[in-house]
Write an enzyme that holds these catalytic residues in place. Structure first.
Site, PDB file in Angstrom:
ATOM      1  N   GLY A  72      58.424  25.146 -37.580  1.00 15.77           N
ATOM      2  CA  GLY A  72      58.459  23.916 -38.375  1.00 15.77           C
ATOM      3  C   GLY A  72      58.548  22.671 -37.509  1.00 15.77           C
ATOM      4  N   CYS A  73      59.392  22.719 -36.513  1.00 16.11           N
ATOM      5  CA  CYS A  73      59.576  21.564 -35.633  1.00 16.11           C
ATOM      6  C   CYS A  73      58.307  21.277 -34.839  1.00 16.11           C
ATOM      7  CB  CYS A  73      60.767  21.783 -34.708  1.00 16.11           C
ATOM      8  SG  CYS A  73      62.322  21.946 -35.626  1.00 16.11           S
ATOM      9  N   THR A  74      57.591  22.328 -34.465  1.00 15.20           N
ATOM     10  CA  THR A  74      56.332  22.157 -33.741  1.00 15.20           C
ATOM     11  C   THR A  74      55.280  21.508 -34.637  1.00 15.20           C
ATOM     12  OG1 THR A  74      56.823  24.000 -32.273  1.00 15.20           O
ATOM     13  CG2 THR A  74      54.505  23.386 -32.500  1.00 15.20           C
TER      14      THR A  74
ATOM     15  N   ALA B  49      56.221  17.797 -35.005  1.00 18.50           N
ATOM     16  CA  ALA B  49      55.980  17.038 -33.773  1.00 18.50           C
ATOM     17  C   ALA B  49      54.484  16.859 -33.521  1.00 18.50           C
ATOM     18  CB  ALA B  49      56.640  17.740 -32.588  1.00 18.50           C
TER      19      ALA B  49
END
EC number: 1.11.1.24
Length: 151
Positions: free
Chosen positions: A43-45, A48
């Site tokens: 999710g964070c990737t 970003a």
């Protein structure tokens, strides 16, 4: 989550290149300050990469993008390199910024309760006032939703 209309708490932290950043560095520009749990996770990737891909559109609107997590400078540098990220990522291992922006909360994951960063995005105006706050962030949609709100 901090309320819209309040002054954004000042901060001081180093980025993925070891350079010091303060909230005052962004005075005169709008700032998207987004908090995420962990580098190099799915999710964070997605979040970003979407901010990185859309960065030219944010800059056209006079908006800088800064991500914050409690990961180390070295972790952020690796994250930047893995995905060719084009924006500032601040390291907050002692959670000073995370706690000042009220995003360190109790979370439930698969029935397990723990403390962690709740994915949250703030839009801060040119004078340092929070003009938008969202703690119901869908990682893959965050950047495009923020662009829509800026239009």
């Amino acid at each position: 989550m901090l309320e819209v209309g309040t002054k954004a708490p000042d901060f001081e932290a180093v980025d993925q290149n070891g350079e010091l950043h303060r909230l005052s560095d962004y005075r005169g520009k709008k700032l998207i300050l987004y908090f995420y749990p962990k580098d190099n996770t799915p999710g964070c990737t997605k979040q970003a990469c979407s901010y990185s891909e859309n960065r030219p559109h944010f800059l056209e609107k006079g908006v800088e993008v800064v991500g914050v997590s409690k990961d180390s400078v070295a972790s952020h540098k690796k994250f930047e390199g893995n995905y060719n990220l084009s924006f500032t990522i601040l390291s907050d291992p002692d959670r000073k910024i995370i706690e000042a922006y009220d995003v360190w909360k109790e979370k439930k994951n698969y029935g397990k309760v723990s403390m962690g960063v709740v994915r949250t995005t703030y839009l801060i105006d040119e004078e340092g006032t929070i003009i938008l706050a969202n703690d119901k962030v869908k990682a893959a949609e965050d950047a495009t939703k923020m662009l829509e709100k800026l239009s």
